[in-house]
Scaffold this motif. Structure first.
Motif, PDB file in Angstrom:
ATOM      1  N   GLU A  64       1.019  -1.161   0.020  1.00 10.00           N
ATOM      2  CA  GLU A  64       0.064  -0.046  -0.061  1.00 10.00           C
ATOM      3  C   GLU A  64       0.769   1.445   0.048  1.00 10.00           C
ATOM      4  O   GLU A  64       0.382   2.253  -0.582  1.00 10.00           O
ATOM      5  CB  GLU A  64      -1.047   0.058   1.314  1.00 10.00           C
ATOM      6  CG  GLU A  64      -2.036  -1.104   1.203  1.00 10.00           C
ATOM      7  CD  GLU A  64      -3.041  -1.214   2.220  1.00 10.00           C
ATOM      8  OE1 GLU A  64      -2.883  -0.324   3.422  1.00 10.00           O
ATOM      9  OE2 GLU A  64      -3.773  -2.049   2.514  1.00 10.00           O
ATOM     10  N   ALA A  65       2.002   1.261   0.614  1.00 10.25           N
ATOM     11  CA  ALA A  65       2.923   2.536   0.729  1.00 10.25           C
ATOM     12  C   ALA A  65       3.564   2.524  -0.557  1.00 10.25           C
ATOM     13  O   ALA A  65       3.760   3.729  -0.896  1.00 10.25           O
ATOM     14  CB  ALA A  65       3.878   2.376   1.780  1.00 10.25           C
ATOM     15  N   ILE A  66       3.946   1.583  -1.108  1.00 13.38           N
ATOM     16  CA  ILE A  66       4.479   1.547  -2.696  1.00 13.38           C
ATOM     17  C   ILE A  66       3.498   2.225  -3.522  1.00 13.38           C
ATOM     18  O   ILE A  66       3.739   2.868  -4.501  1.00 13.38           O
ATOM     19  CB  ILE A  66       5.006   0.182  -3.048  1.00 13.38           C
ATOM     20  CG1 ILE A  66       6.159  -0.186  -2.202  1.00 13.38           C
ATOM     21  CG2 ILE A  66       5.376   0.322  -4.536  1.00 13.38           C
ATOM     22  CD1 ILE A  66       6.671  -1.809  -2.385  1.00 13.38           C
ATOM     23  N   LEU A  67       2.273   1.741  -3.401  1.00  9.41           N
ATOM     24  CA  LEU A  67       1.107   2.184  -4.616  1.00  9.41           C
ATOM     25  C   LEU A  67       1.084   3.935  -4.163  1.00  9.41           C
ATOM     26  O   LEU A  67       1.025   4.514  -5.272  1.00  9.41           O
ATOM     27  CB  LEU A  67      -0.034   1.625  -4.205  1.00  9.41           C
ATOM     28  CG  LEU A  67      -0.088   0.218  -4.887  1.00  9.41           C
ATOM     29  CD1 LEU A  67      -1.706  -0.411  -4.260  1.00  9.41           C
ATOM     30  CD2 LEU A  67      -0.152   0.188  -6.240  1.00  9.41           C
ATOM     31  N   ALA A  68       0.830   4.410  -2.876  1.00 12.05           N
ATOM     32  CA  ALA A  68       0.851   5.768  -2.680  1.00 12.05           C
ATOM     33  C   ALA A  68       2.046   6.562  -2.995  1.00 12.05           C
ATOM     34  O   ALA A  68       1.957   7.545  -3.602  1.00 12.05           O
ATOM     35  CB  ALA A  68       0.531   5.975  -1.151  1.00 12.05           C
ATOM     36  N   ALA A  69       3.508   5.864  -2.906  1.00 14.34           N
ATOM     37  CA  ALA A  69       4.586   6.746  -3.291  1.00 14.34           C
ATOM     38  C   ALA A  69       4.791   6.848  -4.814  1.00 14.34           C
ATOM     39  O   ALA A  69       5.002   7.689  -5.408  1.00 14.34           O
ATOM     40  CB  ALA A  69       5.761   5.993  -2.933  1.00 14.34           C
ATOM     41  N   GLU A  70       4.128   5.432  -5.692  1.00 15.99           N
ATOM     42  CA  GLU A  70       4.129   5.673  -7.011  1.00 15.99           C
ATOM     43  C   GLU A  70       3.054   6.463  -7.453  1.00 15.99           C
ATOM     44  O   GLU A  70       3.410   7.318  -8.503  1.00 15.99           O
ATOM     45  CB  GLU A  70       3.846   4.419  -7.601  1.00 15.99           C
ATOM     46  CG  GLU A  70       4.774   3.334  -7.473  1.00 15.99           C
ATOM     47  CD  GLU A  70       4.497   1.844  -8.101  1.00 15.99           C
ATOM     48  OE1 GLU A  70       3.235   1.624  -7.971  1.00 15.99           O
ATOM     49  OE2 GLU A  70       5.303   0.923  -8.124  1.00 15.99           O
ATOM     50  N   ALA A  71       1.818   6.744  -6.730  1.00 14.18           N
ATOM     51  CA  ALA A  71       1.137   7.736  -7.199  1.00 14.18           C
ATOM     52  C   ALA A  71       1.680   9.052  -6.991  1.00 14.18           C
ATOM     53  O   ALA A  71       1.165  10.214  -7.760  1.00 14.18           O
ATOM     54  CB  ALA A  71      -0.261   7.687  -6.458  1.00 14.18           C
TER      55      ALA A  71
END
Length: 133
Positions: A64-71
């Motif tokens: 989830e943190a990776i998805l938010a960082a990519e966004a």
């Protein structure tokens, strides 16, 4: 109106990325909390099934943190870096992504995505819940 007009679906995706990017700190804090809980459980010698559940929770928190960082990274690149349904916009969007990746405002997000991916992979490769005897 000055500037480049943005397709409606591109604007929607850009807005969605901005909303997800706003949750980045919360998701990173959650991942840190789960990791601390896992490390405490390891130190306490808790049973393997409980450690496995915490390990899975940490992996999900990292995801989830990776998805938010990519966004956040995509949002920092700007709306030009999004391709719409029109095939004519794919190549200009790729070029805009490459140009944006070199900007100082995008580079920290690129580094953060890499750091989180590395931490997730290191956790996956090194963590094995073993019962202490």
């Amino acid at each position: 109106m000055l500037g480049r007009r943005v397709n409606k679906d591109v604007q929607e995706r850009y807005s969605a990325d901005q909303e997800l990017a706003a949750t980045y700190r919360d998701k990173l804090t959650a991942a840190t909390g789960v990791e601390q809980e896992l490390r405490r459980a390891q130190a306490d010698g808790r049973p393997a099934p409980e450690l496995r559940e915490l390990s899975i929770a940490l992996d999900q928190a990292f995801a989830e943190a990776i998805l938010a960082a990519e966004a956040s990274q995509r949002a920092a690149m700007g709306a030009k870096a999004y391709a719409s349904d029109d095939p004519k916009t794919v190549r200009p969007a790729e070029i805009a992504q490459r140009k944006a990746a070199a900007r100082w405002s995008v580079r920290p997000w690129t580094d953060e995505v890499d750091r989180l991916r590395t931490a997730r992979e290191a956790h996956k490769l090194s963590f094995r819940p073993v019962a202490r005897t």
